[in-house]
Every structure is written in C-alpha cells, then in structure tokens.
Design a protein around this motif. Structure first.
Motif, PDB file in Angstrom:
ATOM      1  N   LEU A 117      20.593 -39.347  19.620  1.00  0.00           N
ATOM      2  CA  LEU A 117      21.058 -39.293  18.226  1.00  0.00           C
ATOM      3  C   LEU A 117      20.376 -38.170  17.460  1.00  0.00           C
ATOM      4  N   TYR A 118      19.088 -37.969  17.734  1.00  0.00           N
ATOM      5  CA  TYR A 118      18.381 -36.869  17.075  1.00  0.00           C
ATOM      6  C   TYR A 118      19.002 -35.532  17.466  1.00  0.00           C
ATOM      7  N   LYS A 119      19.328 -35.364  18.750  1.00  0.00           N
ATOM      8  CA  LYS A 119      19.946 -34.118  19.208  1.00  0.00           C
ATOM      9  C   LYS A 119      21.284 -33.901  18.507  1.00  0.00           C
ATOM     10  N   GLU A 120      22.056 -34.989  18.334  1.00  0.00           N
ATOM     11  CA  GLU A 120      23.343 -34.892  17.646  1.00  0.00           C
ATOM     12  C   GLU A 120      23.144 -34.448  16.195  1.00  0.00           C
ATOM     13  N   LEU A 121      22.144 -35.025  15.524  1.00  0.00           N
ATOM     14  CA  LEU A 121      21.845 -34.640  14.145  1.00  0.00           C
ATOM     15  C   LEU A 121      21.370 -33.189  14.088  1.00  0.00           C
ATOM     16  N   HIS A 122      20.486 -32.822  14.988  1.00  0.00           N
ATOM     17  CA  HIS A 122      19.936 -31.462  14.998  1.00  0.00           C
ATOM     18  C   HIS A 122      21.046 -30.431  15.180  1.00  0.00           C
ATOM     19  N   ASP A 123      21.966 -30.683  16.118  1.00  0.00           N
ATOM     20  CA  ASP A 123      23.082 -29.763  16.356  1.00  0.00           C
ATOM     21  C   ASP A 123      23.980 -29.667  15.127  1.00  0.00           C
ATOM     22  N   LEU A 124      24.204 -30.799  14.445  1.00  0.00           N
ATOM     23  CA  LEU A 124      25.056 -30.823  13.251  1.00  0.00           C
ATOM     24  C   LEU A 124      24.405 -30.063  12.096  1.00  0.00           C
ATOM     25  N   VAL A 125      23.093 -30.246  11.946  1.00  0.00           N
ATOM     26  CA  VAL A 125      22.349 -29.552  10.887  1.00  0.00           C
ATOM     27  C   VAL A 125      22.412 -28.040  11.097  1.00  0.00           C
ATOM     28  N   LYS A 126      22.274 -27.607  12.353  1.00  0.00           N
ATOM     29  CA  LYS A 126      22.370 -26.180  12.668  1.00  0.00           C
ATOM     30  C   LYS A 126      23.775 -25.653  12.387  1.00  0.00           C
ATOM     31  N   LYS A 127      24.779 -26.420  12.790  1.00  0.00           N
ATOM     32  CA  LYS A 127      26.167 -26.011  12.602  1.00  0.00           C
ATOM     33  C   LYS A 127      26.510 -25.859  11.131  1.00  0.00           C
ATOM     34  N   GLU A 128      26.025 -26.790  10.298  1.00  0.00           N
ATOM     35  CA  GLU A 128      26.340 -26.775   8.872  1.00  0.00           C
ATOM     36  C   GLU A 128      25.342 -25.957   8.055  1.00  0.00           C
ATOM     37  N   ASN A 129      24.381 -25.356   8.738  1.00  0.00           N
ATOM     38  CA  ASN A 129      23.387 -24.495   8.083  1.00  0.00           C
ATOM     39  C   ASN A 129      22.627 -25.239   6.984  1.00  0.00           C
ATOM     40  N   ILE A 130      22.183 -26.450   7.301  1.00  0.00           N
ATOM     41  CA  ILE A 130      21.437 -27.281   6.352  1.00  0.00           C
ATOM     42  C   ILE A 130      19.938 -27.063   6.569  1.00  0.00           C
ATOM     43  N   SER A 131      19.228 -26.760   5.502  1.00  0.00           N
ATOM     44  CA  SER A 131      17.783 -26.561   5.629  1.00  0.00           C
ATOM     45  C   SER A 131      17.081 -27.921   5.718  1.00  0.00           C
ATOM     46  N   TYR A 132      15.962 -27.966   6.431  1.00  0.00           N
ATOM     47  CA  TYR A 132      15.236 -29.224   6.595  1.00  0.00           C
ATOM     48  C   TYR A 132      13.754 -28.935   6.746  1.00  0.00           C
ATOM     49  N   SER A 133      12.956 -29.981   6.570  1.00  0.00           N
ATOM     50  CA  SER A 133      11.505 -29.883   6.728  1.00  0.00           C
ATOM     51  C   SER A 133      11.054 -30.845   7.820  1.00  0.00           C
ATOM     52  N   VAL A 134      10.204 -30.372   8.712  1.00  0.00           N
ATOM     53  CA  VAL A 134       9.607 -31.227   9.747  1.00  0.00           C
ATOM     54  C   VAL A 134       8.281 -31.747   9.202  1.00  0.00           C
ATOM     55  N   VAL A 135       8.154 -33.064   9.119  1.00  0.00           N
ATOM     56  CA  VAL A 135       6.996 -33.667   8.448  1.00  0.00           C
ATOM     57  C   VAL A 135       6.394 -34.779   9.308  1.00  0.00           C
ATOM     58  N   PRO A 136       5.140 -35.151   9.055  1.00  0.00           N
ATOM     59  CA  PRO A 136       4.535 -36.290   9.767  1.00  0.00           C
ATOM     60  C   PRO A 136       5.169 -37.599   9.316  1.00  0.00           C
ATOM     61  N   VAL A 137       5.060 -38.615  10.131  1.00  0.00           N
ATOM     62  CA  VAL A 137       5.685 -39.899   9.830  1.00  0.00           C
ATOM     63  C   VAL A 137       5.148 -40.503   8.538  1.00  0.00           C
ATOM     64  N   GLU A 138       3.885 -40.192   8.194  1.00  0.00           N
ATOM     65  CA  GLU A 138       3.298 -40.731   6.957  1.00  0.00           C
ATOM     66  C   GLU A 138       4.088 -40.286   5.729  1.00  0.00           C
ATOM     67  N   LYS A 139       4.577 -39.052   5.768  1.00  0.00           N
ATOM     68  CA  LYS A 139       5.384 -38.531   4.662  1.00  0.00           C
ATOM     69  C   LYS A 139       6.674 -39.334   4.518  1.00  0.00           C
ATOM     70  N   LEU A 140       7.313 -39.613   5.638  1.00  0.00           N
ATOM     71  CA  LEU A 140       8.552 -40.386   5.620  1.00  0.00           C
ATOM     72  C   LEU A 140       8.308 -41.818   5.147  1.00  0.00           C
ATOM     73  N   ASN A 141       7.184 -42.393   5.545  1.00  0.00           N
ATOM     74  CA  ASN A 141       6.851 -43.756   5.120  1.00  0.00           C
ATOM     75  C   ASN A 141       6.638 -43.834   3.617  1.00  0.00           C
ATOM     76  N   ARG A 142       6.137 -42.748   3.026  1.00  0.00           N
ATOM     77  CA  ARG A 142       5.981 -42.717   1.568  1.00  0.00           C
ATOM     78  C   ARG A 142       7.329 -42.574   0.867  1.00  0.00           C
ATOM     79  N   LEU A 143       8.255 -41.853   1.496  1.00  0.00           N
ATOM     80  CA  LEU A 143       9.574 -41.645   0.900  1.00  0.00           C
ATOM     81  C   LEU A 143      10.438 -42.901   0.983  1.00  0.00           C
ATOM     82  N   SER A 144      10.295 -43.625   2.079  1.00  0.00           N
ATOM     83  CA  SER A 144      11.122 -44.816   2.274  1.00  0.00           C
ATOM     84  C   SER A 144      10.346 -45.890   3.019  1.00  0.00           C
ATOM     85  N   HIS A 145      10.418 -47.121   2.520  1.00  0.00           N
ATOM     86  CA  HIS A 145       9.754 -48.250   3.165  1.00  0.00           C
ATOM     87  C   HIS A 145      10.692 -48.959   4.146  1.00  0.00           C
TER      88      HIS A 145
END
Length: 244
Positions: A36-64
């Motif tokens: 599923l991650y590969k599918e998302l990654h390919d879609l993000v590249k295709k649609e030219n969507i910018s993204y940030s690679v972050v540690p899991v702690e950052k994601l845990n702060r954004l969403s519980h």
C-alpha cells in the motif's frame, strides 16, 4: 492540523488523491514499507505532490488515531480550472479582473488578500501549486469566509498563467518597485490581471519578464515597502476607481 481537513491511513489518502482532492501537506513515516505504501508513493510521484518524511513521533503528535504511517491535510475548498474560469468570465460580458499571487507564503496575508479581492469584484485568484500559502483554518478566518465566495485556481507555474491570460486578451500588470511607472499611470479599464509577489522576495524575475506592464505605489515615508496585503488593496481599489 485542523481536524475537519485531516485524513490519515494509507487507503484513505490514496482514495482522496484519486478522487481529485487537493493535498496541502503530506507526512510519511520514515522507513515505511509495504504494497500500500508503494501504491501511495507511486501516486504521489505521478501527481507531483510534495511530502515530508518524518519520524513516527511527529505523526503521533499530529494524530492519535491509527495513522498507518501517513497523515495528510486536505484543502477545504475545491479549486477551479483556469481555462474554464477565464472563458466563463469573458462570456459573461464582464471586464475580467484576475489576481495572481506569486508564491505568497503567509496564510494571514493570503486570507486578507482574498477578503479584499472579493470586496473589489475580482473574478478569480491564481496561485501556484507549490511554494505558496495553503488554504487552511487561518486563511478561512482571516478572509472572513470570502475564500468560499471567490474562485481560486492552482497552476504549475505562475508564468504559465500569465501566458494564458495574455492569450485570452487580458493584460497582465506586475505590482513591483522595479519600475518608474506609478499605479496611477497605468490603465486598468481593460481586461486585467494583477500580480503580487511573495513577502520579501517580490515577483520572480522570470515572471516579471513576461508581464505587459509594471507599476508601483508612491512611498513617502522612510520605510521602503508595504505589507503585501495592504499593497494589494491599494492596487485593487485603483481598479475600482478607474472602472466606476
């Protein structure tokens, strides 16, 4: 992040992108793997969507919630197609007035400009897909809800929008101090697009080369620049004055 525009989970974000939703921010957990991650990654590249690679702690702060290593912020509005918008304004018989924002970054300036644009009869605002301020809760609040009342278009490059407007018979004027011409020397009675530059940097040199005219505001004090939203208001109300 505002809860009403936040989504999480690999499948949910994939479906949001595939349905045409605009992703303002995308955070992906460092080291994430799987089909599923590969599918998302390919879609993000295709649609030219910018993204940030972050540690899991950052994601845990954004969403519980069980975010599965990805959290995204979706724009609360739908963006217009530039070609369709320009055509509809021309066909309406109105004298077109468009506002182009060249990578404006402050959301409060963005919101204030949207509010003034709606009050002065701007037919549409054009922004760049990357590098500019997002439409988020601060933008909505500062615009006093005007963001829901005026069409906003996203383009790959502002220069492309300049060429498109010019090809449609719309003169493009740059608000810049790099000129000897004052705003009062320029006619805004014909179809017009006005470009405002980013805070600090102004309008990109490549965009400046493409415009039809340049204009500046007179500054009579010791400070050599205005806040971009204030300058934008002065330009738009000069259009109103000339067209009345």
């Amino acid at each position: 992040m505002e809860k009403n525009t936040q989504i999480f989970g690999l499948r949910a974000i994939i479906e949001a992108i595939e349905s045409g939703k605009t992703v303002d921010k995308l955070f992906i957990q460092k080291g994430l793997q799987g089909e599923l991650y590969k599918e998302l990654h390919d879609l993000v590249k295709k649609e030219n969507i910018s993204y940030s690679v972050v540690p899991v702690e950052k994601l845990n702060r954004l969403s519980h919630k069980n975010h599965q290593g990805v959290v995204a912020q979706i724009s609360p509005i739908d963006f217009y197609d530039l070609d369709n918008l320009v055509m509809s304004v021309i066909e309406s018989g109105k004298t077109p007035l468009f506002l182009l924002l060249d990578q404006l970054s402050d959301v409060r300036n963005f919101g204030a400009i949207i509010r003034t644009a709606e009050c002065t009869g701007v037919n549409g605002i054009i922004i760049q897909k990357k590098g500019g301020a997002p439409v988020n809760a601060d933008t909505i609040k500062t615009s006093a809800g005007a963001v829901f009342k005026i069409p906003i278009c996203k383009v790959d490059h502002i220069k492309d929008a300049v060429f498109h407007l010019q090809a449609s018979g719309i003169k493009v004027v740059a608000a810049t101090e790099k000129t000897d011409h004052y705003i009062y020397d320029v006619s805004f009675k014909e179809p017009t697009g006005i470009i405002m530059g980013a805070e600090g940097k102004g309008i990109s040199p490549s965009v400046l080369k493409a415009v039809d005219a340049k204009a500046k505001l007179p500054l009579l004090g010791d400070i050599d620049s205005l806040n971009v939203s204030v300058a934008c208001g002065a330009f738009l109300y000069e259009v109103v004055r000339q067209r009345r």
